[in-house]
Design a protein around this motif. Structure first.
Motif, PDB file in Angstrom:
ATOM      1  N   VAL A  74      44.276  29.502  48.462  1.00 52.75           N
ATOM      2  CA  VAL A  74      43.071  30.159  48.315  1.00 52.75           C
ATOM      3  C   VAL A  74      42.982  29.928  47.037  1.00 52.75           C
ATOM      4  CG1 VAL A  74      43.554  32.659  47.806  1.00 52.75           C
ATOM      5  CG2 VAL A  74      45.125  31.750  49.966  1.00 52.75           C
ATOM      6  N   PHE A  75      41.473  30.452  47.048  1.00 48.64           N
ATOM      7  CA  PHE A  75      41.466  30.661  45.410  1.00 48.64           C
ATOM      8  C   PHE A  75      41.013  32.155  44.698  1.00 48.64           C
ATOM      9  CE2 PHE A  75      37.110  31.097  42.963  1.00 48.64           C
ATOM     10  CZ  PHE A  75      37.200  30.383  42.335  1.00 48.64           C
ATOM     11  N   ILE A  76      41.588  31.963  43.328  1.00 45.89           N
ATOM     12  CA  ILE A  76      40.779  33.261  42.766  1.00 45.89           C
ATOM     13  C   ILE A  76      39.928  33.572  41.652  1.00 45.89           C
ATOM     14  CG2 ILE A  76      42.818  35.652  42.254  1.00 45.89           C
ATOM     15  CD1 ILE A  76      44.938  34.165  44.008  1.00 45.89           C
ATOM     16  N   GLY A  77      39.630  34.028  41.833  1.00 46.06           N
ATOM     17  CA  GLY A  77      38.786  33.926  41.085  1.00 46.06           C
ATOM     18  C   GLY A  77      39.115  34.625  39.507  1.00 46.06           C
ATOM     19  N   PRO A  78      38.672  34.136  38.144  1.00 47.48           N
ATOM     20  CA  PRO A  78      38.684  34.575  36.612  1.00 47.48           C
ATOM     21  C   PRO A  78      38.950  36.170  37.113  1.00 47.48           C
ATOM     22  CG  PRO A  78      37.335  33.010  36.454  1.00 47.48           C
ATOM     23  CD  PRO A  78      37.555  34.025  38.299  1.00 47.48           C
ATOM     24  N   SER A  79      39.547  36.401  36.344  1.00 46.93           N
ATOM     25  CA  SER A  79      40.146  38.180  35.375  1.00 46.93           C
ATOM     26  C   SER A  79      40.628  39.327  37.226  1.00 46.93           C
ATOM     27  CB  SER A  79      38.920  38.529  34.655  1.00 46.93           C
ATOM     28  OG  SER A  79      39.189  37.889  33.590  1.00 46.93           O
ATOM     29  N   THR A  80      41.134  38.345  38.287  1.00 46.06           N
ATOM     30  CA  THR A  80      41.191  39.010  39.047  1.00 46.06           C
ATOM     31  C   THR A  80      42.547  39.819  38.883  1.00 46.06           C
ATOM     32  OG1 THR A  80      40.172  37.601  41.277  1.00 46.06           O
ATOM     33  CG2 THR A  80      41.793  38.902  41.539  1.00 46.06           C
TER      34      THR A  80
END
Length: 189
Positions: A74-80
């Motif tokens: 999984v990829f979770i982008g900045p400030s999620t």
């Protein structure tokens, strides 16, 4: 220690997989489980008992609260931000208020997204930057907006699926990468 930790990171968990990197000012709470070969960015907060699979990339300033389960790749982008209480009050808190959230294998979440608790983000789904996700996202679903709305489907490679080769209750798409993806749309709006 078989993982890499920046000296400013606070790591209370003893369940960190081999090859994982934890960067500046991250805080990993006791009981969190982080898999192998993960990248935990600067100032990430991972709450107690959170489960994170292998090969997960969590960008800077992400908050993953108690009740969230993130599968492999999984990829979770900045400030999620992931929430965990549907009816938050500063003066009321108990474990019974935690509503679980699941992010399935291969999903990607764009920067500054907010994920409301109690939903599932399907395998290889993609959430656009800045979205507020209030409902389940189907496998390979492309959602964005506030609230996030299903706008189409994406391939495992991340490209938008546009070349429909079969449509008989199951939509089969052929991606430019050469891979075919089947989407079961029966019962969906």
């Amino acid at each position: 220690m078989s993982y890499r930790k920046h000296p400013t990171a606070v790591v209370e968990s003893t369940d960190i997989g081999d090859g994982t990197s934890i960067w500046h000012f991250a805080h990993i709470r006791e009981g969190a489980r982080i898999g192998r070969n993960c990248n935990i960015g600067k100032s990430v907060y991972i709450d107690r008992d959170v489960r994170i699979g292998d090969n997960v990339k969590i960008q800077n300033f992400v908050s993953v609260y108690h009740g969230v389960d993130i599968e492999d790749d999984v990829f979770i982008g900045p400030s999620t931000v992931f929430t965990n209480d549907l009816y938050p009050r500063a003066f009321i808190w108990s474990e019974e208020r935690v509503v679980p959230t699941k992010v399935r294998r291969g999903a990607s979440i764009g920067a500054n997204a907010t994920i409301i608790c109690g939903i599932t983000i399907g395998e290889y789904a993609m959430v656009g930057a800045g979205s507020v996700v209030t409902n389940d996202v189907p496998p390979h679903g492309l959602v964005y907006g506030n609230p996030a709305v299903l706008r189409g489907y994406v391939c495992r490679c991340g490209r938008r699926l546009e070349r429909l080769v079969r449509d008989d209750g199951v939509k089969e798409y052929l991606c430019d990468c050469g891979e075919t993806t089947c989407i079961n749309t029966e019962g969906s709006p």
